[in-house]
Structure formats: structure tokens, C-alpha cells
Design a protein around this motif. Structure first.
Motif, PDB file in Angstrom:
ATOM      1  N   ALA A   4       0.755  11.236  -1.136  1.00 34.61           N
ATOM      2  CA  ALA A   4       1.197  11.904   0.087  1.00 34.61           C
ATOM      3  C   ALA A   4       2.291  12.924  -0.178  1.00 34.61           C
ATOM      4  N   TYR A  28       0.019   4.942  -1.724  1.00 33.11           N
ATOM      5  CA  TYR A  28      -0.233   6.162  -0.968  1.00 33.11           C
ATOM      6  C   TYR A  28       0.903   7.169  -1.064  1.00 33.11           C
ATOM      7  N   ILE A  63     -10.605   4.263   0.466  1.00 36.85           N
ATOM      8  CA  ILE A  63      -9.211   4.122   0.904  1.00 36.85           C
ATOM      9  C   ILE A  63      -9.199   3.966   2.423  1.00 36.85           C
ATOM     10  N   HIS A  77      -6.245   4.213   4.329  1.00 40.71           N
ATOM     11  CA  HIS A  77      -5.127   4.867   4.991  1.00 40.71           C
ATOM     12  C   HIS A  77      -4.528   5.901   4.050  1.00 40.71           C
ATOM     13  N   MET A  78      -3.737   6.790   4.642  1.00 36.91           N
ATOM     14  CA  MET A  78      -2.966   7.749   3.860  1.00 36.91           C
ATOM     15  C   MET A  78      -1.685   8.030   4.634  1.00 36.91           C
ATOM     16  N   ASN A  85     -14.719   7.750   2.738  1.00 37.66           N
ATOM     17  CA  ASN A  85     -13.760   6.666   2.583  1.00 37.66           C
ATOM     18  C   ASN A  85     -13.859   5.755   3.800  1.00 37.66           C
ATOM     19  N   GLN A 141       0.812  -1.212   0.000  1.00 37.75           N
ATOM     20  CA  GLN A 141       0.000   0.000   0.000  1.00 37.75           C
ATOM     21  C   GLN A 141       0.843   1.258   0.000  1.00 37.75           C
ATOM     22  N   ASP A 142       2.042   1.186   0.524  1.00 43.54           N
ATOM     23  CA  ASP A 142       2.899   2.374   0.505  1.00 43.54           C
ATOM     24  C   ASP A 142       3.197   2.818  -0.919  1.00 43.54           C
TER      25      ASP A 142
END
Length: 653
Positions: free
Chosen positions: A184, A180, A198, A200-201, A218, A176-177
């Protein structure tokens, strides 16, 4: 061959520019809260006149040439809107955007229904970053291939705002990084990712240029931006319709956002236990939206100290606790759709100007509200189940004195209780002042009571009611003792022809005239006289009642002396009682001396009635008429009584 290739490239470029200048325009959705695009003039050319951009007011859904296979929704020299972007035509779009370098006319780009691979998507984003586009929106984006790391270059861009709506990621297994981090670390002022689920962020890896972040609808949780120190310029954060649960953790999330002014965490699952749970908000936070959560009264222990506008609508707040931390800067407070039973005070809100308490359970709002909240300019208190009673009268009067501070008056202020007043506007509800003023009501009741007592007392004294009450009490006591003693039947039989009642001042006439003439001679009469027939040891009242009950008749010797005697009045009362109780004709009245009506006291109304309705014997002064008087009196007492030894009156052995 090279010349041929060059000419084809030039032809392609001319075709694109021709299409770009012939497309029509519709407005482009952009983040209106922070940025507004306005048409401007082209840079000055070789002529003396300035050439203006074409007005952005028309739309025509034409398709571009079939070779591109996308749909043109809007096209001007400043805005471009395309739809149906796929892997088949995304490269042509990237090539097209590469012709719009920084400083060119294209500023707004909108893509709808985009379905491309991850790498193609980021190639498209990279082309936008290197173009003149400032506001980029993508609606309905579907990413098809595996997400892998991508070396994205952010420098040298004109981009200010990116909006992604309805993003669908088909890849289920990826780091996921890698996803995002692309968003970010963007060096733009505004980022919106909405309706995309989504979870996470990432916190930006360096001090971020973000001033506006919108993650509407979200699946973000309390883990978002914890211990994040790089959002130093962020002013607005929208987290509406996510899955945040802890108000305390949200407060700590904002504590490192030094410029944060507005936070929207509405439509989440927020709650706050209150007891011992600390909160730390950004000191710059001035507008906070916590509406549509699960917050209770404890929320007032976890609020930013410098907040100016606070929205707590649609929660579970029953009251504003006293003694909570003061919010000295608070100007607007929305408490609509909660469980408030009364208007909150302004003890901790010294600067409050606008208050909304609509759709609560307020029955009788406090009339002292504007006294405790002198700075309030507008109160929205309608659509509550008002109980139209005396307590509400003061609130209605308050509205008349408030100078139009009640928002929605009079339409939104309607009686709910009692049922017979349901639907009536408060302005049409009126009660008498006496029924609502407790002090006035008590004073009036007291005065009426005193007047009533005075009237009753006057009547009692005028009619001698205490005397009758006392006499009735004496009669009841005597009857009770007589009932308990239960004498033999022969003792309760008639023993006397008559009981004689007279005044002591007329005793001489009774002893020398009445008794000798009735008890001696032919047809003797047995008389009951108190001096010889009252039983020692018994009360006078008992003896009077006993003699009257054992006598066939009762003789009353009337004179002015009689009406002045208390005991004569007792005897007359008891005899009159026997007259009605036994339905007998047992009273004999002898008028010894004339009695003027004014001499008879008011309590002798029975004597007046008897003298007016019954025939009485008058004692003659002439001796010649006395024989007839005694004959008439004997005739009135005509009865034979048994005497001792079986003899009758007048008989001897």
C-alpha cells in the motif's frame, strides 16, 4: 588472507558481469497500458561513436553456472528474466542486484517460480528498490515462512511498476496489515496483484504515487478503499473478477479519487436496488466497465454524470427507463447480451455516438431510432432474434438510408421468426407494400367493399331481389301462422278445382267468360276467386297461399295487364313454389292477349321461363274456335272433388 578474499570477490563480480553480458533476451511482460520500455543508447564514452544496446529479439534457455541454481530465461543489458528462485539462491540474487545501482542498464526484471521466506522476499524487493530496475514482475510466488513486520525503505528508487501474479501465502495466522502495508505504501506509479486471492488492501498512509492499480481475479469486497483520501493521483483502477456486490458502495469508494478516469468492475456480483439508494462517483471518471454483473434497469439511477464510455454488457437490463439522470457526455454505450426488447432512445444520451445492443431479445427494432439519436455514427444491433414482419420492413429501409451505420450488416442481421423464414438475411426479406401499409390496406379494402356493395346493389335492383325477399318473408309469415292454427284435416284437403289469378283490368272477361263457362253446365268446375273465397280478417298473402293450397290447379290469365300487377306476381310466385315443392303439374296458363317480351319486367323471369317451356292456351278471337278452347281447358282441369252433402259438381238432389 585479506588479499585472497578480495581477489575472490573480484573474480565473483567478473563472473556475474560476464554471465550478464552473454545471456540472450525474450520480451518481458510489463504493464503496457501505462508504460512502454524502449531500448536507448548507452551514455557517451571516451570514443566519438555511440554504442547501441543489443536488440531484444532472441531467446535461449541456457542455465547459468550451477553455483547459482536458477534458470536464465532472458538476459540483455536492459532486461533480465530468471526462474526457480528459492531460499538456496535468493541471497546470491540479492547480491547480484546490489551491483545494479541507479543509472545502470538493467531496467526490466522478471522472476518466475519464486518460493522463499517472507524476510528473504522483502530483502529481494529492497534490493530491487535500490537498483536501476524500473519494471519488476514476479510470477508464481510462494511465501513460506511467518509474516512479520518489516522496515521497508522506499526512497531513492527507480521503480515505476510492480506486477505480482499468482501469489500463494502458506502462512495461515498473521497480522494482515504487516502484509498489505508493504504494498500500500509503495512509491511507484503502477501496481498489479492478480490471481492471488487477496481479500483486502490497505489505504496508503500518505498521498500515494499510484496512477494504476490492478487487482484482477482476487477476493476483494465492498470494504476496499472506503473513506480513502490518499489515492489522489490514481487514474486507472482494475477490480475485475472479485466479489463486489453493492454498486453504491463502489461509487462512494471512487468519490475521493480526484483523478480517477477509468474503472473496471466487470465480472463481479454487483447489483443496485435503486429506490432511495444514493450514489456518489468521482467527477473525473470517464470510462466505466460494469459488464457481467447482476445489474437491472435501476443501474441508470446510479451512474457517473461525466462518463463517456459505459459498458453494461451481459447484465439483466430489460429497458432504459425514461426520466433517468442525463448522461450528456456519454459517447459509447454497450448493452449487448441483456434483455432489451427494443432499441433504447437517446433522451438522456445527447452525445451518444456508438451503441451496442447485440444478443438481446429485440424482435422488431424501432425505425425511429436514428431520428431520436441523430449523433449515433455506429449501431451494433446484430445477432438478435428478429421477427421478419411488416414492422421490420421499416427498419430494413432505415438501413438503406442510414449510410452504413449498422455494424455487421448484412451478415449479423438474420430472421429468427417465423420458422419458414429462419436464417434469411434481412436484406433479402421483402413484403408487399399493401400488406404492410395499414392506411393503404384500409383504403383498398374500403374501395373494394364499396365496389362490391355497388355491384350487389345493382344486381339486386336489376333482378328485383328486394321484391323476392319481401315476398319470401310474407310467405314464411303466412306459413308460420298456418302451422300454429293447425286446421282440421278436412279443411286442409283440396276444395277447388282451380284458383284463378288475373288482373283487375281483366276481371270483366273472367266474370263473363271464364267463370260462367266452367262453373255451369255439364262437368262444372269449382273455382276459387278472391272476391268470393278470400276469408275476411286474414292478410291478402295468407288468402292467396290458402286458395292455392286448396286448389288442384292454378289458372293464370296472362295479359299486359297481368305483368303490371304486383299481386298477380305474388300469386304466380306462390303457385310456382307449389309446383316445385309438390312436384306437381298444377299450372295452367291462358294467354288472353299477346304479351311482347319487352313488356315483361326483369323480375318476371319465372313467367318468361314458364311461357318458354310450358304449353299455354291462347284465347281465340274467332267464336268458332272457342268451343275447342273450353274443351281443352276442362280437360286440363279433369278431377272430381267432393261437394257439400256428399254430392259432386253438377249433381242435384
Amino acid at each position: 588472507m585479506a588479499e585472497k578474499t578480495s581477489s575472490l570477490k573480484k573474480f565473483f563480480l567478473y563472473e556475474c558481469l560476464f554471465a550478464l553480458t552473454s545471456w540472450n533476451l525474450v520480451s518481458l511482460p510489463v504493464e503496457n497500458e501505462l508504460f512502454m520500455s524502449t531500448p536507448s543508447n548507452f551514455p557517451e564514452g571516451g570514443s566519438d561513436q555511440e554504442i547501441e544496446r543489443p536488440p531484444l529479439l532472441y531467446a535461449n534457455n541456457r542455465r547459468s553456472r550451477p553455483s547459482f541454481d536458477w534458470v536464465v530465461r532472458e538476459n540483455t543489458t536492459g532486461s533480465l528474466s530468471l526462474s526457480e528462485i528459492t531460499n538456496n539462491n535468493v541471497k546470491e540474487l540479492v547480491a547480484l542486484l546490489s551491483n545494479f545501482r541507479r543509472g545502470s542498464g538493467l531496467q526490466n526484471l522478471t522472476l518466475t517460480n519464486v518460493s522463499v521466506d517472507w524476510t528473504a522476499l522483502l530483502d529481494l524487493f529492497q534490493a530491487v528498490w535500490r537498483s536501476s530496475v524500473e519494471h519488476f514482475s514476479v510470477n508464481s510466488l510462494t511465501q513460506l515462512s511467518n509474516i512479520i513486520p518489516y522496515d521497508f525503505h522506499y526512497s531513492g528508487t527507480s521503480m515505476k511498476a510492480l506486477t505480482l501474479k499468482k501469489v500463494l501465502i502458506t502462512d495461515l495466522y498473521f497480522n494482515q496489515d504487516d502484509l498489505y502495508v508493504i504494498f500500500a505504501d509503495m512509491n511507484i506509479a503502477a501496481l498489479t496483484i492478480s490471481e492471488s486471492k487477496i481479500i483486502h488492501m490497505l489505504c496508503p498512509s500518505r498521498n500515494s504515487a499510484f496512477r494504476y492499480l490492478n487487482f484482477l481475479k482476487n477476493d476483494l469486497t465492498d470494504l476496499l478503499f472506503q473513506r480513502c483520501n490518499t489515492l489522489v493521483q490514481l487514474e486507472t483502477l482494475i477490480l475485475q473478477k472479485n466479489k463486489f456486490e453493492s454498486l453504491s458502495r463502489v461509487s462512494f469508494m471512487t468519490s475521493r479519487m480526484q483523478q480517477l478516469k477509468r474503472l473496471d468492475v466487470s465480472y463481479n456480483l454487483l447489483s443496485h436496488d435503486g429506490a432511495g439508494v444514493r450514489c456518489r462517483w468521482a467527477e473525473s471518471l470517464s470510462e466505466l466497465d460494469l459488464s457481467s454483473n447482476q445489474l437491472r434497469d435501476g443501474v441508470f439511477e446510479c451512474l457517473p454524470a461525466n462518463v463517456q464510455k459505459l459498458d453494461l454488457q451481459n447484465n439483466q437490463i430489460a429497458s432504459v427507463p425514461k426520466g433517468t439522470a442525463e448522461l450528456k457526455s456519454l459517447r459509447e454505450l454497450n448493452l449487448a447480451s441483456n434483455r432489451l426488447a427494443d432499441l433504447p432512445g437517446c433522451g438522456g444520451f445527447a452525445s451518444l455516438e456508438f451503441l451496442n445492443v447485440e444478443m438481446n431479445v429485440i424482435l422488431s427494432p424501432s425505425a425511429s431510432f436514428f431520428q431520436s439519436c441523430p449523433r449515433v455514427r455506429e449501431l451494433q444491433g446484430g445477432h438478435n432474434p428478429f421477427k421478419c414482419s411488416c414492422e421490420l420492413q421499416a427498419f430494413v429501409r432505415l438501413e438503406r438510408r442510414s449510410g452504413g451505420k449498422l455494424f455487421g450488416w448484412p451478415g449479423a442481421y438474420v430472421c429468427e421468426y417465423p420458422e419458414d423464414l429462419r436464417g434469411r438475411r434481412l436484406e433479402d426479406f421483402h413484403l408487399a407494400e399493401l400488406s404492410c401499409n395499414t392506411t393503404l390496406l384500409l383504403v383498398t379494402a374500403l374501395l373494394l367493399t364499396l365496389v362490391l356493395v355497388a355491384v350487389v346493389s345493382f344486381l339486386c335492383l336489376s333482378l328485383d331481389v328486394p321484391w323476392y325477399v319481401r315476398m319470401t318473408w310474407q310467405w314464411a309469415r303466412a306459413k308460420r301462422r298456418a302451422w300454429h292454427s293447425q286446421p282440421p284435416e278436412e279443411e286442409r284437403a283440396l276444395q277447388f278445382h282451380a284458383f284463378v289469378s288475373y288482373s283487375e283490368q281483366d276481371a270483366l272477361w273472367v266474370k263473363k267468360e271464364l267463370m260462367p263457362n266452367l262453373e255451369k253446365g255439364e262437368g262444372c268446375v269449382q273455382l276459387c276467386q278472391h272476391e268470393r273465397n278470400f276469408v275476411p280478417g286474414k292478410s291478402i298473402v295468407e288468402n292467396i297461399i290458402n286458395c292455392i293450397e286448396k286448389s288442384y290447379k292454378s289458372i293464370f290469365v296472362l295479359s299486359p295487364n297481368f305483368v303490371r300487377s304486383e299481386w298477380c306476381h305474388y300469386e304466380l310466385y306462390f303457385a310456382h313454389h307449389k309446383l316445385f315443392s309438390e312436384n306437381s303439374n298444377s299450372l295452367i296458363l291462358i294467354l288472353l292477349e299477346p304479351i311482347p317480351p319487352y313488356v315483361i319486367p326483369a323480375r318476371y323471369h319465372k313467367l318468361k321461363a314458364l311461357m318458354a317451356k310450358r304449353t299455354y292456351l291462347e284465347w281465340p278471337k274467332e267464336r268458332s274456335k272457342r268451343a275447342l278452347f273450353w274443351a281443352n281447358l276442362r280437360a286440363a282441369i279433369s278431377i272430381n272433388l267432393p261437394v257439400a252433402g256428399g254430392q259432386r259438381c253438377g249433381e242435384t238432389d
